[in-house]
Design a protein around this motif. Structure first.
Motif, PDB file in Angstrom:
ATOM      1  N   GLU A 159     -31.654  49.611   3.186  1.00  8.48           N
ATOM      2  CA  GLU A 159     -30.154  49.869   3.380  1.00  8.48           C
ATOM      3  C   GLU A 159     -29.486  48.892   4.463  1.00  8.48           C
ATOM      4  N   ILE A 197     -21.904  43.856  -2.796  1.00  7.85           N
ATOM      5  CA  ILE A 197     -23.176  44.345  -2.693  1.00  7.85           C
ATOM      6  C   ILE A 197     -24.160  43.683  -2.947  1.00  7.85           C
ATOM      7  N   LEU A 209     -26.212  50.808  -4.233  1.00  7.54           N
ATOM      8  CA  LEU A 209     -26.483  51.273  -3.072  1.00  7.54           C
ATOM      9  C   LEU A 209     -27.789  52.343  -3.145  1.00  7.54           C
TER      10      LEU A 209
END
Length: 249
Positions: free
Chosen positions: A56, A69, A47
């Motif tokens: 993001e 992710i 992240l």
């Protein structure tokens, strides 16, 4: 859970296809700085990479699953093929994730009953394979570390395709790779997985499936998704395989 159902499914299979992280070992568990799992730390690093690229994604905020992710960003990189930023972020994530996976193979925690199952299944003269979203080098390193690689031929260990992350499960690519050089067709195979994604992948190609998870809440998810049977221990498979092994002696 029906032991008879498990034995019946095993008796029909000539090749069992195992997901790696879960049914074989807990890849990110143990050995890292005293933490139970480093999955959350890896997720944070991925992240942070996304943030450094100003990319993001709201649905990934707070996610602790590194593969979820990476899959999200790899998918967007494929979708926005003209965007260098998404591709750069996905490539950087893959490098970090791969490094962690290979390092974690040295500390991965064996799943109780998994090694016993592999030994008994191979002893019954049947074939083993792995179909996983983890990097193949991490899988092979763990199997070597635990002296389990002798139960697999190299072409039957299928991990993440580095050149095309879109081929990660639930894409059936890994299962099709396992079956490419195998006789008997899909009905001669049986997948053992610990996630709804594994079940969806097996179901997509018509492969019989047994669910497994050590956590009750995860077993509920598998059952509600349609997976039957769902085991709480790989030892059940080991015991059933020993029964088949005894029949061939």
């Amino acid at each position: 859970m029906s032991v008879e159902r498990v034995t019946d499914l095993l008796s029909r299979a000539t090749c069992v296809v195992l997901d790696f992280d879960g049914p074989v070992a807990r890849l990110f568990a143990g050995g890292h700085e005293g933490k139970e799992s480093v999955a959350g730390r890896i997720a944070e690093e991925l992240l942070d990479i996304a943030a450094s690229h100003r990319l993001e994604v709201d649905e990934m905020h707070g996610c602790t699953d590194p593969h979820a992710i990476f899959s999200c960003y790899a998918g967007r990189a494929a979708h926005y093929g003209e965007s260098e930023a998404w591709g750069s972020a996905a490539a950087e994530m893959q490098g970090v994730l791969t490094a962690w996976e290979i390092k974690s193979a040295e500390h991965a925690e064996p799943t109780p009953g998994a090694a016993e199952f592999m030994k008994a299944w191979a002893g019954a003269g049947r074939r083993l394979a792995v179909a996983s979203n983890n990097h193949p080098d991490a899988i092979k390193r763990y199997l070597e570390r635990e002296s389990l690689s002798k139960y697999f031929v190299p072409s039957s260990v299928i991990g993440r395709n580095e050149r095309d992350a879109a081929l990660m499960k639930p894409n059936p690519w890994a299962l099709n790779e396992v079956m490419r050089d195998s006789a008997g067709g899909v009905a001669a195979h049986l997948m053992v997985g610990d996630s709804a994604t594994d079940w969806q992948t097996a179901n997509a190609v018509g492969m019989p499936f047994i669910g497994f998870h050590r956590k009750p809440e995860k077993r509920v998810v598998l059952s509600r998704g349609g997976a039957v049977p769902v085991l709480d221990s790989m030892q059940v498979l080991a015991d059933a395989a020993r029964g088949l092994q005894a029949q061939v002696r």
